[in-house]
Design a protein around this motif. Structure first.
Motif, PDB file in Angstrom:
ATOM      1  N   LEU A 122       1.016  -0.709   0.116  1.00  0.00           N
ATOM      2  CA  LEU A 122       0.031  -0.042  -0.182  1.00  0.00           C
ATOM      3  C   LEU A 122       1.359   1.014  -0.214  1.00  0.00           C
ATOM      4  CD1 LEU A 122      -2.854   1.226  -0.019  1.00  0.00           C
ATOM      5  CD2 LEU A 122      -2.864   0.788   2.539  1.00  0.00           C
ATOM      6  N   GLU A 123       0.576   2.119  -1.349  1.00  0.00           N
ATOM      7  CA  GLU A 123       1.240   3.288  -1.232  1.00  0.00           C
ATOM      8  C   GLU A 123       0.631   4.687  -0.735  1.00  0.00           C
ATOM      9  OE1 GLU A 123       1.486   2.595  -5.261  1.00  0.00           O
ATOM     10  OE2 GLU A 123       3.533   2.009  -4.754  1.00  0.00           O
ATOM     11  N   SER A 124      -0.439   4.338  -0.865  1.00  0.00           N
ATOM     12  CA  SER A 124      -1.094   5.895  -0.482  1.00  0.00           C
ATOM     13  C   SER A 124      -2.174   5.475  -0.550  1.00  0.00           C
ATOM     14  CB  SER A 124      -0.990   7.248  -1.849  1.00  0.00           C
ATOM     15  OG  SER A 124      -1.434   6.940  -3.002  1.00  0.00           O
ATOM     16  N   VAL A 125      -3.380   6.789   0.465  1.00  0.00           N
ATOM     17  CA  VAL A 125      -4.611   6.600   1.016  1.00  0.00           C
ATOM     18  C   VAL A 125      -5.203   7.455   0.299  1.00  0.00           C
ATOM     19  CG1 VAL A 125      -7.087   6.179   1.466  1.00  0.00           C
ATOM     20  CG2 VAL A 125      -4.413   4.464   2.019  1.00  0.00           C
ATOM     21  N   SER A 126      -6.609   8.008   0.130  1.00  0.00           N
ATOM     22  CA  SER A 126      -7.396   9.536  -0.542  1.00  0.00           C
ATOM     23  C   SER A 126      -7.970   9.459  -0.366  1.00  0.00           C
ATOM     24  CB  SER A 126      -6.133   9.898  -1.440  1.00  0.00           C
ATOM     25  OG  SER A 126      -6.780   8.859  -3.114  1.00  0.00           O
ATOM     26  N   ILE A 127      -8.508  10.096  -0.642  1.00  0.00           N
ATOM     27  CA  ILE A 127     -10.628  10.802  -0.259  1.00  0.00           C
ATOM     28  C   ILE A 127     -10.767  11.663  -1.076  1.00  0.00           C
ATOM     29  CG2 ILE A 127     -12.883  11.209   0.481  1.00  0.00           C
ATOM     30  CD1 ILE A 127     -11.251   9.273   3.224  1.00  0.00           C
ATOM     31  N   ASP A 128     -11.492  11.382  -2.531  1.00  0.00           N
ATOM     32  CA  ASP A 128     -11.887  12.267  -3.602  1.00  0.00           C
ATOM     33  C   ASP A 128     -13.460  11.809  -3.504  1.00  0.00           C
ATOM     34  OD1 ASP A 128     -11.884  14.577  -5.361  1.00  0.00           O
ATOM     35  OD2 ASP A 128     -11.273  13.210  -6.717  1.00  0.00           O
ATOM     36  N   GLY A 129     -14.697  13.113  -3.066  1.00  0.00           N
ATOM     37  CA  GLY A 129     -15.679  13.141  -3.690  1.00  0.00           C
ATOM     38  C   GLY A 129     -16.453  11.744  -2.440  1.00  0.00           C
ATOM     39  N   GLY A 130     -17.353  11.278  -3.740  1.00  0.00           N
ATOM     40  CA  GLY A 130     -17.835   9.706  -2.517  1.00  0.00           C
ATOM     41  C   GLY A 130     -16.741   9.118  -2.158  1.00  0.00           C
ATOM     42  N   THR A 131     -16.017   8.625  -2.617  1.00  0.00           N
ATOM     43  CA  THR A 131     -14.962   7.608  -3.171  1.00  0.00           C
ATOM     44  C   THR A 131     -13.706   7.829  -1.869  1.00  0.00           C
ATOM     45  OG1 THR A 131     -15.473   7.168  -5.461  1.00  0.00           O
ATOM     46  CG2 THR A 131     -13.842   6.116  -4.419  1.00  0.00           C
ATOM     47  N   ALA A 132     -12.911   6.465  -1.328  1.00  0.00           N
ATOM     48  CA  ALA A 132     -11.597   5.834  -0.721  1.00  0.00           C
ATOM     49  C   ALA A 132     -10.876   5.404  -1.726  1.00  0.00           C
ATOM     50  CB  ALA A 132     -11.964   5.541   0.800  1.00  0.00           C
ATOM     51  N   SER A 133      -9.566   6.006  -2.064  1.00  0.00           N
ATOM     52  CA  SER A 133      -9.027   5.492  -3.035  1.00  0.00           C
ATOM     53  C   SER A 133      -7.648   4.618  -2.410  1.00  0.00           C
ATOM     54  CB  SER A 133      -8.307   5.903  -4.555  1.00  0.00           C
ATOM     55  OG  SER A 133      -9.249   6.674  -5.144  1.00  0.00           O
ATOM     56  N   PHE A 134      -6.933   3.428  -2.589  1.00  0.00           N
ATOM     57  CA  PHE A 134      -6.736   2.616  -2.694  1.00  0.00           C
ATOM     58  C   PHE A 134      -4.825   2.271  -3.336  1.00  0.00           C
ATOM     59  CE2 PHE A 134      -9.681   2.684   0.756  1.00  0.00           C
ATOM     60  CZ  PHE A 134      -9.214   2.731   1.444  1.00  0.00           C
ATOM     61  N   SER A 135      -3.916   2.884  -3.040  1.00  0.00           N
ATOM     62  CA  SER A 135      -2.811   2.376  -4.692  1.00  0.00           C
ATOM     63  C   SER A 135      -1.538   1.609  -3.798  1.00  0.00           C
ATOM     64  CB  SER A 135      -1.867   3.882  -5.181  1.00  0.00           C
ATOM     65  OG  SER A 135      -1.139   3.623  -5.524  1.00  0.00           O
ATOM     66  N   VAL A 136      -1.963   0.243  -4.591  1.00  0.00           N
ATOM     67  CA  VAL A 136      -1.710  -0.803  -4.325  1.00  0.00           C
ATOM     68  C   VAL A 136      -0.545  -1.262  -4.963  1.00  0.00           C
ATOM     69  CG1 VAL A 136      -1.847  -2.922  -3.149  1.00  0.00           C
ATOM     70  CG2 VAL A 136      -3.795  -1.209  -2.625  1.00  0.00           C
ATOM     71  N   SER A 137       0.523  -1.084  -5.207  1.00  0.00           N
ATOM     72  CA  SER A 137       1.739  -1.594  -6.087  1.00  0.00           C
ATOM     73  C   SER A 137       1.430  -0.985  -7.227  1.00  0.00           C
ATOM     74  CB  SER A 137       1.614  -3.293  -5.958  1.00  0.00           C
ATOM     75  OG  SER A 137       1.691  -3.892  -4.690  1.00  0.00           O
ATOM     76  N   GLY A 138       0.979   0.060  -7.615  1.00  0.00           N
ATOM     77  CA  GLY A 138       0.900   1.076  -8.853  1.00  0.00           C
ATOM     78  C   GLY A 138      -0.601   1.150  -8.848  1.00  0.00           C
ATOM     79  N   GLU A 139      -1.177  -0.184  -8.399  1.00  0.00           N
ATOM     80  CA  GLU A 139      -3.235  -0.397  -8.793  1.00  0.00           C
ATOM     81  C   GLU A 139      -3.550   0.155  -8.088  1.00  0.00           C
ATOM     82  OE1 GLU A 139      -6.365  -4.146  -9.169  1.00  0.00           O
ATOM     83  OE2 GLU A 139      -4.178  -4.611  -8.556  1.00  0.00           O
ATOM     84  N   SER A 140      -5.249   1.056  -8.841  1.00  0.00           N
ATOM     85  CA  SER A 140      -5.769   1.843  -7.389  1.00  0.00           C
ATOM     86  C   SER A 140      -6.954   0.372  -7.169  1.00  0.00           C
ATOM     87  CB  SER A 140      -6.198   3.013  -8.782  1.00  0.00           C
ATOM     88  OG  SER A 140      -7.501   3.687  -7.766  1.00  0.00           O
ATOM     89  N   LYS A 141      -7.211   0.572  -5.498  1.00  0.00           N
ATOM     90  CA  LYS A 141      -8.757   0.122  -5.243  1.00  0.00           C
ATOM     91  C   LYS A 141      -8.916   0.791  -5.213  1.00  0.00           C
ATOM     92  CE  LYS A 141      -5.847  -4.294  -4.858  1.00  0.00           C
ATOM     93  NZ  LYS A 141      -5.761  -5.310  -3.955  1.00  0.00           N
ATOM     94  N   THR A 142     -10.476   1.025  -5.138  1.00  0.00           N
ATOM     95  CA  THR A 142     -11.432   1.712  -4.521  1.00  0.00           C
ATOM     96  C   THR A 142     -12.399   1.267  -3.815  1.00  0.00           C
ATOM     97  OG1 THR A 142     -13.307   2.037  -6.563  1.00  0.00           O
ATOM     98  CG2 THR A 142     -10.723   3.605  -6.461  1.00  0.00           C
ATOM     99  N   LEU A 143     -13.188   2.199  -2.683  1.00  0.00           N
ATOM    100  CA  LEU A 143     -14.337   1.582  -2.271  1.00  0.00           C
ATOM    101  C   LEU A 143     -15.218   2.976  -1.721  1.00  0.00           C
ATOM    102  CD1 LEU A 143     -12.580  -0.266   0.515  1.00  0.00           C
ATOM    103  CD2 LEU A 143     -14.358  -1.495  -0.539  1.00  0.00           C
ATOM    104  N   PRO A 144     -16.923   3.150  -1.670  1.00  0.00           N
ATOM    105  CA  PRO A 144     -18.009   3.628  -1.441  1.00  0.00           C
ATOM    106  C   PRO A 144     -17.126   4.189   0.398  1.00  0.00           C
ATOM    107  CG  PRO A 144     -18.740   1.748  -1.692  1.00  0.00           C
ATOM    108  CD  PRO A 144     -17.521   1.307  -1.626  1.00  0.00           C
ATOM    109  N   LEU A 145     -17.570   5.334   0.596  1.00  0.00           N
ATOM    110  CA  LEU A 145     -16.954   6.052   1.731  1.00  0.00           C
ATOM    111  C   LEU A 145     -18.075   4.929   2.449  1.00  0.00           C
ATOM    112  CD1 LEU A 145     -16.903  10.138   1.374  1.00  0.00           C
ATOM    113  CD2 LEU A 145     -14.888   8.167   1.209  1.00  0.00           C
ATOM    114  N   ALA A 146     -19.185   4.663   2.748  1.00  0.00           N
ATOM    115  CA  ALA A 146     -19.923   4.108   3.550  1.00  0.00           C
ATOM    116  C   ALA A 146     -19.103   2.795   3.541  1.00  0.00           C
ATOM    117  CB  ALA A 146     -21.057   4.046   2.688  1.00  0.00           C
ATOM    118  N   GLY A 147     -18.593   2.407   3.272  1.00  0.00           N
ATOM    119  CA  GLY A 147     -18.250   0.647   3.321  1.00  0.00           C
ATOM    120  C   GLY A 147     -15.720   0.972   3.899  1.00  0.00           C
ATOM    121  N   ALA A 148     -15.950   2.251   3.987  1.00  0.00           N
ATOM    122  CA  ALA A 148     -13.837   2.536   4.008  1.00  0.00           C
ATOM    123  C   ALA A 148     -14.007   3.302   6.166  1.00  0.00           C
ATOM    124  CB  ALA A 148     -13.773   4.120   2.446  1.00  0.00           C
TER     125      ALA A 148
END
Length: 289
Positions: A122-148
């Motif tokens: 895991l490299e970074s975590v950010s929140i933009d709008g209604g989504t939480a983004s997780f950068s994992v080994s160069g790949e982006s994974k997202t979750l809705p805020l209600a689940g993050a």
């Protein structure tokens, strides 16, 4: 976020010569949770981290550092705890330098790990709008805020640190979370009294009485004379029984009634994932009414 952390480092660097220390966050062993950082030298400043993984409320350290000149980095919910400590005269305003930030939300490590699986790399975590983004080994994974996000973020009353000496970055609104599941408090309010008791007995059967909830609470400042360990008078038994554990939680909740800022530290620290902040929320609601 990058400019905010650079501005934060600059502000701390300028203030540090007049302070004994500054409390902030640094990367920890858990990739989803940053850890407290106690800055005493300029070299420590480069270790500062600021993103949705900075969930721990640092205000709880201040009563134990009374008498020292301390700087502290706070987001909205942390600042409300700090105000409560000031109101109760447990810290001295002239000794505390407050660096305030706008919080976009705090990630719930348990739910994120459950939803995303392994987060090695895991490299970074950010929140933009209604989504939480997780950068994992160069790949982006997202979750809705209600689940993050942590549950406390769903009822946030102010994401900015309103009381501070230095506000870093831009002001903003609390995270806008949609499709929020029913809270534990709402579920309990729909139950009969007998059903509520069964619910709490079931929850307390999992409690291991580690007192992490007590240790993490920034307003639980009577730990040296805690009712849970007092033998004269003898308030709480040490037997492994759900009702004795519930007795401790009830005492803890009542001791913080009208004081709890719902920062969520008790629930975040619980290794068993018990919904113990619900007790405080129920009392706050009664007091507000």
């Amino acid at each position: 976020m990058a400019s905010s952390i650079d501005d934060l480092k600059s502000a701390i660097k300028k203030a540090l010569p007049d302070l004994d220390m500054v409390i902030a966050w640094a990367a920890g062993p858990d990739p989803l949770s940053h850890t407290p950082l106690f800055i005493t030298e300029e070299a420590d400043i480069e270790r500062i981290e600021w993103d949705p993984r900075c969930s721990q409320n640092l205000a709880g350290y201040l009563p134990g550092l009374r008498g020292k000149k301390v700087g502290i980095v706070v987001k909205g919910c942390d600042a409300r705890s700090l105000v409560e400590l000031l109101q109760e005269k447990l810290i001295d305003r002239e000794d505390v330098t407050i660096f305030g930030l706008h919080c976009t939300g705090a990630v719930d490590a348990r739910t994120a790990r459950k939803a995303l699986g392994s987060l090695r790399g895991l490299e970074s975590v950010s929140i933009d709008g209604g989504t939480a983004s997780f950068s994992v080994s160069g790949e982006s994974k997202t979750l809705p805020l209600a689940g993050a996000l942590q549950k406390k973020c769903f009822t946030c009353t102010g994401a900015d640190a309103e009381v501070c000496d230095h506000f870093i970055g831009e002001h903003g609104q609390p995270p806008q979370v949609t499709d929020i599941p029913a809270t534990t408090l709402e579920e309990l309010q729909a139950m009969s009294m007998e059903e509520r008791l069964h619910f709490w007995e079931d929850q307390m059967s999992r409690c291991i009485r580690c007192y992490a909830c007590r240790s993490a609470c920034p307003l639980c400042v009577c730990q040296d004379h805690c009712a849970a360990q007092s033998r004269e008078p003898h308030w709480v038994d040490q037997t492994d029984h759900p009702r004795e554990k519930l007795m401790f939680q009830a005492i803890h909740a009542l001791h913080t009634a009208g004081r709890c800022t719902e920062c969520g530290e008790c629930e975040r620290a619980c290794p068993m994932g018990l919904p113990i902040m619900t007790l405080k929320q129920a009392l706050n609601l009664s007091i507000q009414d």
